[in-house]
Every structure is written in C-alpha cells, then in structure tokens.
Scaffold this motif. Structure first.
Motif, short mmCIF file in Angstrom:
data_model
loop_
_atom_site.label_atom_id
_atom_site.label_comp_id
_atom_site.label_asym_id
_atom_site.label_seq_id
_atom_site.Cartn_x
_atom_site.Cartn_y
_atom_site.Cartn_z
N ARG A 184 -15.95 11.81 6.72
CA ARG A 184 -15.50 12.95 5.99
C ARG A 184 -14.26 13.56 6.70
O ARG A 184 -13.26 14.04 6.05
CB ARG A 184 -16.52 14.14 6.04
CG ARG A 184 -16.01 15.44 5.17
CD ARG A 184 -17.39 16.44 5.03
NE ARG A 184 -16.77 17.37 4.31
CZ ARG A 184 -17.53 18.52 3.83
NH1 ARG A 184 -18.78 18.52 4.57
NH2 ARG A 184 -17.05 19.64 3.37
N GLY A 185 -14.07 13.34 8.07
CA GLY A 185 -12.88 13.84 8.83
C GLY A 185 -11.64 13.09 8.46
O GLY A 185 -10.62 13.61 8.23
N VAL A 186 -12.06 11.86 8.26
CA VAL A 186 -10.90 10.84 8.03
C VAL A 186 -10.25 11.24 6.70
O VAL A 186 -9.19 11.26 6.34
CB VAL A 186 -11.14 9.36 8.00
CG1 VAL A 186 -10.27 8.51 7.37
CG2 VAL A 186 -11.38 9.02 9.40
N SER A 230 0.76 -1.28 -0.03
CA SER A 230 0.14 0.06 0.14
C SER A 230 0.89 1.24 -0.19
O SER A 230 0.23 2.22 -0.27
CB SER A 230 -1.00 -0.21 1.10
OG SER A 230 -0.11 -0.07 2.48
N ALA A 231 2.14 1.06 0.32
CA ALA A 231 3.16 2.43 0.35
C ALA A 231 3.55 2.59 -1.02
O ALA A 231 4.24 3.72 -1.06
CB ALA A 231 4.23 1.98 1.22
N VAL A 232 3.41 1.66 -1.99
CA VAL A 232 4.46 1.88 -3.24
C VAL A 232 3.69 3.08 -3.98
O VAL A 232 4.55 3.85 -4.44
CB VAL A 232 3.96 0.66 -4.06
CG1 VAL A 232 4.75 0.80 -5.40
CG2 VAL A 232 4.80 -0.34 -3.53
N ALA A 252 4.73 5.38 4.08
CA ALA A 252 3.94 4.54 5.15
C ALA A 252 3.06 5.31 5.66
O ALA A 252 1.94 4.72 5.91
CB ALA A 252 4.97 4.25 5.85
N TRP A 253 3.17 6.58 6.03
CA TRP A 253 2.14 7.30 6.63
C TRP A 253 1.00 7.60 5.93
O TRP A 253 -0.42 7.55 6.11
CB TRP A 253 2.97 8.80 6.91
CG TRP A 253 2.05 9.67 8.00
CD1 TRP A 253 1.23 9.29 8.93
CD2 TRP A 253 2.08 11.04 7.91
NE1 TRP A 253 0.68 10.49 9.51
CE2 TRP A 253 1.13 11.52 8.83
CE3 TRP A 253 2.50 12.00 7.03
CZ2 TRP A 253 0.96 12.96 9.15
CZ3 TRP A 253 2.34 13.64 7.31
CH2 TRP A 253 1.59 13.83 8.24
N GLN A 256 -5.54 3.40 4.38
CA GLN A 256 -6.41 2.40 4.65
C GLN A 256 -7.31 2.81 5.65
O GLN A 256 -8.65 2.12 5.47
CB GLN A 256 -5.47 1.49 5.16
CG GLN A 256 -4.41 0.66 4.40
CD GLN A 256 -3.26 0.08 5.11
OE1 GLN A 256 -2.99 0.16 6.33
NE2 GLN A 256 -2.46 -0.82 4.30
N ARG A 257 -7.07 3.54 6.44
CA ARG A 257 -8.25 4.27 7.16
C ARG A 257 -9.44 4.82 6.65
O ARG A 257 -10.71 4.70 6.88
CB ARG A 257 -7.69 5.27 8.50
CG ARG A 257 -6.69 4.76 9.30
CD ARG A 257 -6.18 5.92 10.33
NE ARG A 257 -5.42 5.45 11.21
CZ ARG A 257 -4.78 5.93 12.11
NH1 ARG A 257 -4.69 7.38 12.14
NH2 ARG A 257 -3.81 5.60 12.88
N ALA A 258 -9.10 5.82 5.54
CA ALA A 258 -10.11 6.18 4.57
C ALA A 258 -11.13 4.97 3.89
O ALA A 258 -12.27 5.26 3.84
CB ALA A 258 -9.51 7.20 3.62
N GLU A 259 -10.34 4.05 3.49
CA GLU A 259 -11.20 3.11 2.80
C GLU A 259 -11.83 2.36 3.95
O GLU A 259 -13.08 1.62 3.54
CB GLU A 259 -10.01 2.05 2.16
CG GLU A 259 -9.36 2.71 1.02
CD GLU A 259 -8.25 1.84 0.45
OE1 GLU A 259 -8.17 0.65 1.30
OE2 GLU A 259 -7.60 2.09 -0.59
#
Length: 600
Positions: free
Chosen positions: A428-430, A136-138, A413-414, A420-423
């Motif tokens: 809306r805040g995320v 996911s960081a690529v 990475a961040w 991932q959190r948004a998915e």
C-alpha cells in the motif's frame, strides 16, 4: 512484423493518444462556448495577429509587415513572421470558400489553429518521453503534458500569437534529436525545426542555441553515430534558414540587420553555424580525433563570435537597452510575462509555485540522475534544455512556458518508474507513493493550490470584472461595439486598448504595447500625462476624432497616479474639457467614448 512496421504502429499509437488528450480540452472549451473568441483576456498579441492576417488577406503585401493603423501616420513595421500568418490565413480562406462567411472562418481558425498545435505538442512530448524513458513513460507524458499545456494557456481558442508554435517546434526538435540515433532523417528534421523556431521569433534563441550546442558537444565527445547526426542537423538548420530568409524577407531588405526579428543577422549566423557544423562532421581529417573535433568546433565558435562582434555589435546589447525610459517605467516594467522570478517572489509568491514547482522537481530528478552516474545522451539533451529554460524563466516569467513543458519528460520517467514498482509490489505504501508522484508532477495541481492560497490570503479584487459581469478591464468584444459603429477616425487611447480597437473596429490608434511603436506610444503618453491643453495640441496636430477611456484598466490607473493633474486623470474624475463631448450611450460603460468637437 518489420522494424519499419513497428515504427509506424508506434507513431499511430502516439498520434491516437495525442488526439485523445486533445479532445477533452476541446470539449471543455466548446461546452463553455469558446468564450475566448469574444473575450481576449487582455492578450493584445492574439488580437493584433488576427488584424495582421486580415490585412494580408485584404491584399497587404507578403513582405509588408507595417501595421498602418497603429502608431504615427504611416504606422510602424512589426517584428513578427509571416510564417505564422500563412497557415492561419489558409484556414480562413478554405473555410470562407466552403461557407461563404469570413466571420465564421475567422472563428474556425481561432479554434482550429491552437488546437492543432496543442495536439502536435502533446504528440512530440510523448515521442520525447518514449525516447527518454521507454514505452512506460508515454502515458504519463500524455496525461501530465496535456494538463500542463492546457493550463499554461497558450493553446486556448483565440491563441494566434506565436508562442504556441514556438513551443511545439522546440518539443519537435528535441523529440527528433532523441530519436536521431535510430532514425536517419530525424536529425535533419530536428535542424529544420530549430531553424523555424528562430525564424518565428527571437524569444527562442536561447533554446535554439542550446540544441545546436548540445549537438556539437555530443559530436565533439565522439559518441557513436553523432557525426552523421551533427552533419544532418547542421544541413537542416542552415538550409531552412536560407529558405526562410528568401521566402519572408524582401530582397530590398536583405542588407538590413534587425536584432529582434529574423533578418540578415540571424541568417548569417545560422548559415555559418549550420554549414560549419555539417562541414566539420563531413570532412574526415577535421573529425578524426576528439582533439581535432574540439579544435574545429572551437574555431567555428570563434568565427561566429567574430562575425557577431564585428558585423552586428548592436545585437549584443540587452533587448530593451535603447527603450525610452518613460516606456520602460510605464509599460515594460508592468508587463507580467516580462517580470523576473525575484520580482514575482516579492509580489506574487503563489504565482511562483504555479510556474516553477514542476520544473524545479524535474531539475532535482535530473540532478539525481547525474549523481547516480550512467549519464546518457538523452539526459544531456533534456537536461540542457531544462536548465536553460529555467534560467530564462528566472530572468523573465515567460520562459516558464518552456520549462514547464520540458519538465514533463523527466517527470513522466519518474511516474513510469513508480508505476512499475507498484505493479511489482502489492504494498500500500508503494501505491500511495506512486499516487503522490502523479500529483506533484501535474502542474495543474500546483496551479490550483497556488490559486486557492492566493484567494485565501488576498481579499483584494484583481478580477477583470466587479463580480456583476461588468467588463472593468475592457477585454470583451462587446465593450467595443459602440466604437465599432462610429465612422473611422484616429482614436486616442491607452496602449492596452490599441489592439482591441484595431480588431473590433476600423479605427486607427497611436498606442499599442509593442517595442517598435516608440513614437506612437510616446505621443499617447504626452497627451494623457500632459495638461488638457497639451492633449488638445496632440488631438489637433494628429487629427484625432475620438478619445477612448477605460477607467477600470490598471494602465489607466497607473497613468492617472503618475500625473494626477494630467488630462487622463481629469477624465477619470469626470472633468471633461470643452473640446470634447461624450458619445451618447457610452457614459458609465466599460469603454467611455468622447468625440472631439469640430472647430474647437
């Protein structure tokens, strides 16, 4: 599908992403007409590298690194490596053979070489991010990394200097080390890249030392699999150093110690460090316990220290410790990339934001990782390089090129974590936080904000032209056209005109912004800061045929202010001594030319 097939598929995917990131950068430059090919932007090193390649293609010896057209009669020996000249020359030879045009071949090389290095650096950045934080960081690494690499400028068309290949090799070495536990040849290749970094230039010595020390430390602490990694890295590092030494140093110079270029000093240190690390990792009694590993590596470190102190003590001094005070005052102290963070804070706060914002954020992210516990092998490697690069950048701004690049990995990475959190959340805040994380991770955002702030609060004209297209700083090829049409002679000019004159004409010069050209630079200063009579003596004694003046250059203004009654200051006021005559058509031009009158 086998693991090998999976690995090959991932490699192809990463290469494709790197190519996709490279094409827009290339397209932007192409649409602009590759302006850097006719305007070096004041980068003397790119021009002199081209001159060096031309000289080699014109049959100057492989081991002969003299720049014969700069300095006093006979020139001086440059501290650069043929390892960079060779691929550029190969491109020129190949394209010349296909097209029959050497000029076109040079243009192709000036575009193709930095573009290839850009693509490879993005590729290794993506690989490093994958090893550091997963698949996911690529994508974030490719996007953020490509933007950062584009805007730091060392991969622009015409960028033939060695800083871009050094950055590519450093990212390759890091990426391969991160992969080493899963891929057997990776550690050997990482050591090879580290050795090549050192061979290309001493600027990367801190990063080479950091990588080597990290490998040794991981081995000493006894993590699983680190023994083979240390052995292979050491063999690769020592092996390539030996090959480079034999391939690029003339046998007659094998006993000469040079602190600023790859020589017997660096070869001996690399050979002892690499073979010593490999031996300790290979000899079972030496590496059986943690205590023995630490003791063995400690003895190796003591041996390295003793060798340097006893055999090469001169290399322990500061890089420019013996530089003539006049050159330090009038040249070194005014090189932008050699300034410290603290001087930049005082003189260009906006520049600090552009160069240090993303590395600082990345350092905070790494510190938070450390505070949360669960510190990993990957964190040690990336964190060590990032910290060292930031320290180097605080000493000299040029180090920010590396800290910005290394920062991409924790930043990717961040971003991946927030994606991932948004998915996983429709909040809306995320989503807004994820967007903010993207924005603050892109170095170009900080650069743009810093530039806008600088323009808003600084109404002084610091551009290279007057707004009407005039080449005030004398950086364009066209400004040297008149000089190029004149018969070859020795030209008296300031140091920042040295490389352009060599690149755009067949003349020779005294001055050029290189620390080994001490005598030539001092002679030019003697002429420009002295009286008309002093300058006339220099001209007569050294058979000068032309004087070149760039009134708009910051260097010219600095020297004129240093000696208001001097020869250069007089020329800038329009006071031309009787032994000079203006060259027709150059009065009022960016580069004004004066011919020495024969018989005077």
């Amino acid at each position: 599908m086998s693991t090998a097939d999976d690995g090959a598929s991932i490699w192809r995917s990463d290469i494709a992403l790197a190519l996709l990131a490279t094409l827009p950068a290339l397209a932007v430059n192409a649409l602009a007409g590759f302006p850097e090919l006719t305007n070096a932007g004041g980068d003397n090193d790119n021009l002199l590298r081209l001159v060096e390649v031309r000289d080699m293609l014109a049959s100057q010896g492989w081991f002969d690194l003299h720049q014969y057209r700069m300095g006093l009669e006979g020139g001086f020996v440059m501290h650069w490596s043929r390892l960079v000249d060779a691929p550029i020359a190969a491109i020129i030879i190949a394209v010349s053979a296909l097209t029959g045009s050497a000029a076109f071949a040079e243009n192709v090389a000036q575009v193709l070489w930095p573009t290839l290095l850009f693509c490879l650096t993005v590729f290794f950045t993506a690989r490093a991010a994958r090893s550091f934080a997963g698949d996911s960081a690529v994508l974030p690494a490719v996007v953020v990394g490509a933007a950062a690499l584009y805007f730091i400028g060392i991969f622009s068309p015409g960028a033939l200097d060695h800083h871009n290949i050094q950055l590519m090799l450093s990212m390759a070495s890091l990426s391969l080390l991160l992969e080493a536990p899963m891929r057997r040849p990776a550690a050997l290749l990482s050591g090879l890249c580290a050795g090549l970094m050192l061979a290309v230039g001493m600027e990367t010595a801190p990063y080479v030392a950091t990588i080597g020390a990290s490998v040794a430390m991981l081995f000493a602490l006894g993590a699983n699999g680190e023994r083979l990694i240390a052995r292979d890295f050491g063999l690769g590092f020592a092996g390539v150093s030996a090959l480079v030494f034999v391939a690029t140093i003339a046998p007659s110079a094998w006993g000469q110690a040079q602190c600023d270029a790859f020589s017997t000093v660096q070869f001996v240190v690399a050979a002892i460090a690499g073979t010593g690390l490999a031996a300790i990792a290979s000899i079972e009694p030496a590496g059986r316990t943690r205590q023995r590993r630490i003791a063995s590596l400690g003895l190796l470190a003591l041996l390295l220290g003793a060798v340097v102190v006893l055999l090469f003590p001169q290399c322990l001094a500061a890089p420019y410790a013996n530089l003539d005070p006049r050159l330090k005052e009038l040249w070194l102290d005014h090189i932008d990339e050699a300034q410290s963070l603290f001087k930049l804070l005082a003189e260009d706060p906006a520049g600090v934001v552009a160069r240090y914002a993303t590395p600082l954020i990345a350092l905070v992210l790494m510190a938070l990782r450390l505070g949360r516990g669960g510190w990993r092998r990957q964190d040690s490697l990336v964190g060590a390089l990032l910290v060292v690069a930031f320290i180097v950048s605080a000493w000299q701004v040029r180090g920010s090129t590396f800290s910005i690049a290394f920062a991409v990995i924790p930043l990717a990475a961040w971003i991946a974590k927030w994606r991932q959190r948004a998915e996983a959340s429709a909040s809306r805040g995320v989503a807004l936080r994820m967007a903010a994380v993207w924005l603050v991770s892109v170095n170009a955002v900080w650069t743009g904000a810093a530039a806008a702030t600088s323009v808003a609060f600084d109404d002084s004209n610091t551009t290279a032209d007057n707004g009407d297209g005039t080449d005030v700083a004398c950086q364009r090829m066209a400004s040297f056209a008149a000089l190029g049409r004149l018969p070859g002679t020795t030209v008296l000019a300031i140091s920042n005109l040295g490389s352009p004159i060599l690149a755009y004409s067949g003349h020779r010069v005294f001055a050029g912004p290189y620390h080994r050209n001490v005598a030539g630079n001092l002679l030019a200063l003697d002429a420009f800061l002295g009286s008309d009579a002093d300058a006339r003596t220099v001209v007569a004694d050294h058979h000068v045929g032309l004087v070149a003046l760039c009134p708009g250059s910051a260097e010219s203004k600095l020297l004129a202010a240093k000696a208001p009654a001097g020869f250069l200051a007089g020329l800038m006021r329009g006071s031309v001594p009787e032994w000079l005559e203006p060259v027709a058509g150059t009065s009022g031009a960016a580069v004004e030319l004066y011919r020495v009158r024969l018989g005077n």
